[in-house]
Design an enzyme around this catalytic site. Structure first.
Site, mmCIF file in Angstrom:
data_model
loop_
_atom_site.group_PDB
_atom_site.id
_atom_site.type_symbol
_atom_site.label_atom_id
_atom_site.label_comp_id
_atom_site.label_asym_id
_atom_site.label_seq_id
_atom_site.Cartn_x
_atom_site.Cartn_y
_atom_site.Cartn_z
ATOM 1 N N GLY A 235 0.815 -1.204 0.000
ATOM 2 C CA GLY A 235 0.000 0.000 0.000
ATOM 3 C C GLY A 235 0.846 1.249 0.000
ATOM 4 O O GLY A 235 1.955 1.289 -0.540
ATOM 5 N N GLY A 237 2.618 4.626 2.173
ATOM 6 C CA GLY A 237 3.123 5.074 3.458
ATOM 7 C C GLY A 237 4.525 4.594 3.763
ATOM 8 O O GLY A 237 5.159 3.867 2.987
ATOM 9 N N GLY A 238 4.999 5.010 4.936
ATOM 10 C CA GLY A 238 6.355 4.678 5.344
ATOM 11 C C GLY A 238 6.581 3.202 5.534
ATOM 12 O O GLY A 238 7.652 2.674 5.182
ATOM 13 N N GLU A 260 -2.809 -2.627 -5.928
ATOM 14 C CA GLU A 260 -3.744 -1.539 -6.195
ATOM 15 C C GLU A 260 -3.008 -0.295 -6.675
ATOM 16 O O GLU A 260 -3.355 0.299 -7.679
ATOM 17 C CB GLU A 260 -4.502 -1.258 -4.896
ATOM 18 C CG GLU A 260 -5.573 -0.236 -4.939
ATOM 19 C CD GLU A 260 -6.223 -0.153 -3.579
ATOM 20 O OE1 GLU A 260 -6.023 0.880 -2.900
ATOM 21 O OE2 GLU A 260 -6.899 -1.118 -3.170
ATOM 22 N N VAL A 335 -5.269 0.861 11.926
ATOM 23 C CA VAL A 335 -5.235 1.886 12.964
ATOM 24 C C VAL A 335 -5.147 1.220 14.331
ATOM 25 O O VAL A 335 -4.372 1.620 15.197
ATOM 26 C CB VAL A 335 -6.493 2.783 12.882
ATOM 27 C CG1 VAL A 335 -6.530 3.771 14.048
ATOM 28 C CG2 VAL A 335 -6.536 3.518 11.551
ATOM 29 N N GLY A 358 -9.415 -1.120 -0.326
ATOM 30 C CA GLY A 358 -9.342 -2.475 -0.861
ATOM 31 C C GLY A 358 -8.885 -3.505 0.152
ATOM 32 O O GLY A 358 -8.623 -4.651 -0.223
#
Length: 452
Positions: A235, A237-238, A260, A335, A358
């Site tokens: 996905g 992000g870091g 994706e 999260v 997704g």
């Protein structure tokens, strides 16, 4: 499949009237002329992120201000600098969205409405809102009249174009041409649109997120779970960037990519030869994606690159397609997670932060894949603005939180303290496993709140 083998489907107002070059010239209008064709009260679908149609956006806003009209806008990843959604224009538009990013800051305006759906259903939910107008962004046409819908337009699929009475194409020469093939492709023909607006608006770049030491610790655990020849999904992000770095550092070989979002991290894995797609079953030899998020270097890498294959999200994110690859390893963020394995990946309590996206599609597709693995990754804790540490592994999810992935579908969970497998374990076995990878400061407290 080459472009001339793909036949146009939607019949634009000048389809069949002559050479595509003549059609293009006849369809070319100013942004103001295009905006004049959008009626007050229309539902309008637009692409997001770097594919936002800035010229039509600005012209439409001016027209609505002058007429006192109002429209419905259906989309996602809408950039925060769009004119239509500025606070002073909140009375001009009702905005429907199924995945929030920077536009979450617009929620207090009162005209933002969240629609819970899976990302593969983007086209279906937009069709359900019956947009009369669809605005797309495209590259200039090739020698056969085909334009690429490029980096962020895959959710406005062919069903949306077919249903719309009016399709406006904003042609931007800065957009990269994305390679595609087969059905659910990213191309649209000049004959399939009703108006063309030319633009040279600069593309919005996303600088790759930096990685932290915690990200690298989690990534190290995950990289050990990825065998040579696996087909991976990453996905944004870091943490995904750190996973990519670890996969390269660990010397992984012959990885495939069906994902994706194509990012700078994916680009680097391909350049280093870690991802070569040599063992894939779906689109062998090519990285499959549905959209791009990154910077100019990524656009240049993707432009005309036949080692990539972009298709619409309803195909890319379909678990029945994903699982046709062997050894799929999907990696998704969370999260928070409760002790029974329920995953919240989209809200902070009652406040929506992103969306279902997704995640469940990739969790399902990976577990349906022969030899596949689904991994949920999160930091074990966070420190709030007051300097107080909180556990992300909780007895129950924060009140009001959304369950993105149900506990029945969760398999592996990774934090900086290790990886556990929850599949087919009892609730107490799950709790013990999760406590073992929780932050040490909270383990005793969590043990005292074990589920039955």
């Amino acid at each position: 499949m080459t472009t001339h083998e793909i036949k146009p489907v939607r019949r634009g107002r000048l389809a069949g009237t002559g050479d595509w070059r003549q059609q293009y010239a006849a369809l070319r209008v100013s942004a103001e002329e295009a905006a004049a064709q959008i009626h007050n009260g229309d539902a309008v679908a637009m692409p997001g992120a770097a594919s936002w149609p800035y010229a039509v956006d600005a012209a439409l806003t001016r027209r609505l201000r002058q007429s006192g009209g109002k429209i419905e806008l259906d989309g996602l990843f809408t950039p925060t600098d769009t004119v239509l959604l500025q606070p002073e224009n909140r009375d001009l538009v009702e905005y429907y969205v199924n995945f929030l990013s920077g536009d979450r800051a617009l929620i207090p305006q009162g005209n933002v409405h969240f629609v819970p759906t899976h990302l593969s259903e983007d086209g279906a939910w937009i069709c359900a809102r019956h947009p009369r107008v669809t605005v797309i962004t495209c590259t200039p046409p090739d020698e056969n009249g085909w334009m690429s819908r490029s980096i962020s337009a895959s959710h406005l699929d062919r069903d949306v174009l077919e249903q719309s009475e009016l399709v406006i194409a904003e042609v931007n020469s800065n957009l990269p041409v994305l390679s595609t093939d087969g059905e659910y492709h990213h191309l649209v023909h000049v004959s399939e649109v009703d108006a063309i607006v030319e633009s040279d608006h600069a593309l919005a770049e996303n600088v790759p997120a930096p990685t932290t030491e915690l990200d690298r610790q989690i990534a190290g655990h995950i990289a050990e779970m990825v065998p040579d020849g696996a087909c991976i999904q990453l996905g944004l992000g870091g943490l995904p960037n750190a996973i990519g770095e670890c996969l390269a550092y660990a010397g992984k070989k012959d990885l495939g990519m069906h994902t994706e979002v194509v990012t700078n991290c994916v680009m680097e894995l391909m350049r280093r030869g870690v991802v070569n797609n040599s063992r894939k079953q779906v689109c062998p030899g090519r990285t499959v994606g549905t959209l791009c998020v990154g910077d100019r270097e990524l656009w240049e890498f993707c432009d005309g690159n036949d080692q990539l294959c972009f298709r619409e999200v309803k195909w890319v994110n379909n678990p029945r397609v994903i699982c046709q690859n062997d050894g799929v390893v999907s990696i998704n963020n969370a999260v928070e997670i409760d002790l029974t394995g329920q995953v919240n990946a989209e809200s902070i309590g009652e406040r929506m932060y992103s969306g279902t996206g997704g995640q469940l599609e990739w969790v399902t597709g990976a577990q349906w894949s022969r030899g596949g693995k689904s991994i949920i990754a999160l930091r074990s804790s966070y420190v709030d603005k007051q300097g107080v540490r909180h556990s992300k592994i909780r007895p129950q999810l924060t009140p009001g939180s959304i369950v993105t992935t149900p506990r029945t579908m969760v398999q592996y969970v990774a934090t900086e303290y290790g990886v556990v497998n929850l599949k087919y374990k009892s609730t107490r076995e799950r709790a013990r496993a999760l406590i073992s990878i929780a932050h040490p400061d909270f383990r005793r407290e969590l043990e005292q709140q074990m589920p039955l």
